[in-house]
Design a protein around this motif. Structure first.
Motif, mmCIF file in Angstrom:
data_model
loop_
_atom_site.group_PDB
_atom_site.id
_atom_site.type_symbol
_atom_site.label_atom_id
_atom_site.label_comp_id
_atom_site.label_asym_id
_atom_site.label_seq_id
_atom_site.Cartn_x
_atom_site.Cartn_y
_atom_site.Cartn_z
ATOM 1 N N ARG A 80 53.968 59.146 41.888
ATOM 2 C CA ARG A 80 53.615 60.194 40.934
ATOM 3 C C ARG A 80 52.412 59.780 40.093
ATOM 4 N NH1 ARG A 80 58.433 62.250 37.230
ATOM 5 N NH2 ARG A 80 59.181 62.739 39.343
ATOM 6 N N ALA A 81 52.380 58.514 39.676
ATOM 7 C CA ALA A 81 51.237 58.025 38.902
ATOM 8 C C ALA A 81 49.955 58.066 39.720
ATOM 9 C CB ALA A 81 51.514 56.606 38.413
ATOM 10 N N PHE A 82 50.055 57.759 41.004
ATOM 11 C CA PHE A 82 48.871 57.782 41.869
ATOM 12 C C PHE A 82 48.338 59.202 42.028
ATOM 13 C CE2 PHE A 82 46.748 57.856 46.008
ATOM 14 C CZ PHE A 82 45.878 56.788 45.862
ATOM 15 N N SER A 83 49.228 60.167 42.174
ATOM 16 C CA SER A 83 48.801 61.560 42.334
ATOM 17 C C SER A 83 48.129 62.089 41.066
ATOM 18 C CB SER A 83 50.001 62.439 42.699
ATOM 19 O OG SER A 83 50.964 62.442 41.655
ATOM 20 N N ARG A 84 48.443 61.479 39.925
ATOM 21 C CA ARG A 84 47.828 61.885 38.657
ATOM 22 C C ARG A 84 46.636 61.015 38.294
ATOM 23 N NH1 ARG A 84 53.368 62.872 35.036
ATOM 24 N NH2 ARG A 84 54.171 64.620 36.293
ATOM 25 N N ASP A 85 46.203 60.179 39.256
ATOM 26 C CA ASP A 85 45.027 59.330 39.093
ATOM 27 C C ASP A 85 45.203 58.312 37.965
ATOM 28 O OD1 ASP A 85 42.581 58.489 39.998
ATOM 29 O OD2 ASP A 85 41.438 59.764 38.628
ATOM 30 N N ARG A 86 46.415 57.880 37.756
ATOM 31 C CA ARG A 86 46.694 56.827 36.776
ATOM 32 C C ARG A 86 46.887 55.528 37.545
ATOM 33 N NH1 ARG A 86 51.146 59.129 32.620
ATOM 34 N NH2 ARG A 86 50.432 57.275 31.478
ATOM 35 N N VAL A 87 45.765 54.894 37.838
ATOM 36 C CA VAL A 87 45.750 53.768 38.776
ATOM 37 C C VAL A 87 46.522 52.570 38.231
ATOM 38 C CG1 VAL A 87 44.269 52.199 40.068
ATOM 39 C CG2 VAL A 87 43.538 54.564 39.676
ATOM 40 N N PHE A 146 45.423 45.749 48.653
ATOM 41 C CA PHE A 146 44.278 46.652 48.815
ATOM 42 C C PHE A 146 43.962 47.391 47.514
ATOM 43 C CE2 PHE A 146 45.231 47.035 53.604
ATOM 44 C CZ PHE A 146 44.385 45.960 53.866
ATOM 45 N N SER A 147 45.014 47.731 46.753
ATOM 46 C CA SER A 147 44.779 48.430 45.481
ATOM 47 C C SER A 147 44.090 47.522 44.469
ATOM 48 C CB SER A 147 46.100 48.944 44.917
ATOM 49 O OG SER A 147 46.952 47.878 44.529
ATOM 50 N N LEU A 148 44.417 46.232 44.496
ATOM 51 C CA LEU A 148 43.758 45.295 43.585
ATOM 52 C C LEU A 148 42.275 45.155 43.912
ATOM 53 C CD1 LEU A 148 46.411 42.413 43.289
ATOM 54 C CD2 LEU A 148 45.899 44.211 41.626
ATOM 55 N N ARG A 149 41.928 45.322 45.164
ATOM 56 C CA ARG A 149 40.528 45.217 45.594
ATOM 57 C C ARG A 149 39.815 46.563 45.549
ATOM 58 N NH1 ARG A 149 39.430 40.365 48.058
ATOM 59 N NH2 ARG A 149 37.641 41.287 49.127
ATOM 60 N N GLY A 150 40.540 47.594 45.110
ATOM 61 C CA GLY A 150 39.919 48.903 44.944
ATOM 62 C C GLY A 150 39.765 49.700 46.214
ATOM 63 N N TYR A 151 40.521 49.344 47.255
ATOM 64 C CA TYR A 151 40.394 50.032 48.532
ATOM 65 C C TYR A 151 41.328 51.236 48.660
ATOM 66 C CZ TYR A 151 37.799 45.896 50.066
ATOM 67 O OH TYR A 151 36.877 44.893 50.184
ATOM 68 N N VAL A 152 42.268 51.389 47.743
ATOM 69 C CA VAL A 152 43.211 52.507 47.799
ATOM 70 C C VAL A 152 42.672 53.645 46.941
ATOM 71 C CG1 VAL A 152 45.573 53.264 47.364
ATOM 72 C CG2 VAL A 152 45.137 50.935 48.159
ATOM 73 N N THR A 153 42.353 54.758 47.586
ATOM 74 C CA THR A 153 41.805 55.913 46.881
ATOM 75 C C THR A 153 42.685 57.135 47.115
ATOM 76 O OG1 THR A 153 40.424 56.574 48.766
ATOM 77 C CG2 THR A 153 39.479 54.978 47.197
#
Length: 209
Positions: free
Chosen positions: A83-90, A159-166
């Motif tokens: 849910r946080a990801f869908s709201r762009d709260r990385v 991958f999220s720590l390296r910024g690859y998850v969008t």
């Protein structure tokens, strides 16, 4: 005069779109794995109390309440992460995803500790009797699903720590979440099976007396 029919907007015919191939694949996987796991649960319950030699479930098993709570809680945390990801709260997504990983690792650590205790202290192995065979097969199948799920969770977190998850990977995260919910449901089914075995052993003891 122009008729009213000619003034009405022309409605385009609805186009049927193929469902997502990822969703179709994960639904097929869930269906297959649920059937397979149901067979293992049925075998465990069917052969319960039919072992000619000990140990018995009542003598060696302890209900894995704490580890099951960790596993079921991880189903909630991964939902919060999604849910946080869908709201762009990385940042919040990473936090809840990490909590899910910790809970999953805690469950596997508790399972490994339980197996070590059963094998080296209680003398129960997969070849000891029918109970040992069905127990380790059932728990091992579930633990395998959790290990696969944990590997997926770790990869996503790295991958999220390296910024690859969008946001483009939203559906893939959803599929991983579906798989993880499947693993947690298997955990609750295993707990219910062990509770049934404990109740069965209690009844057998009373009849024997």
């Amino acid at each position: 005069m122009i008729s009213d029919a000619s003034l009405r907007p022309v409605q385009k015919p609805l186009e049927w779109k193929l469902p997502s191939s990822r969703k179709v694949a994960i639904v097929c996987l869930i269906t297959t794995e649920t059937g397979l796991f149901s067979i293992f649960v049925a075998a465990y319950l069917f052969y319960l109390g039919k072992s000619l030699t000990g140990p018995t479930p009542r003598g060696v098993l302890e209900l894995p309440v704490l580890s099951t709570i960790c596993l079921l809680s991880s189903s909630i945390t991964i939902m919060l992460a999604e849910r946080a990801f869908s709201r762009d709260r990385v940042r919040l997504f990473k936090l809840w995803w990490l909590v899910t990983i910790v809970l999953a690792a805690s469950f596997l650590a508790a399972t490994a500790f339980e197996w070590h205790k059963l094998i080296y202290q209680k003398g129960l192995t997969i070849s000891t009797n029918l109970f040992g065979t069905t127990f380790y097969s059932l728990v091992g199948l579930h633990a395998t699903h959790v290990i696969v799920g944990l590997c997926l969770l770790l990869l996503v977190f790295i991958f999220s720590l390296r910024g690859y998850v969008t946001i483009m990977h939203r559906e893939r995260l959803e599929m991983i979440s579906w798989y993880w919910h499947l693993s947690t449901r298997f955990g609750s089914s295993s707990l219910l099976s062990f509770m049934s075995s404990d109740a069965e052993s209690s009844l057998s003891t009373r009849h024997a007396q």
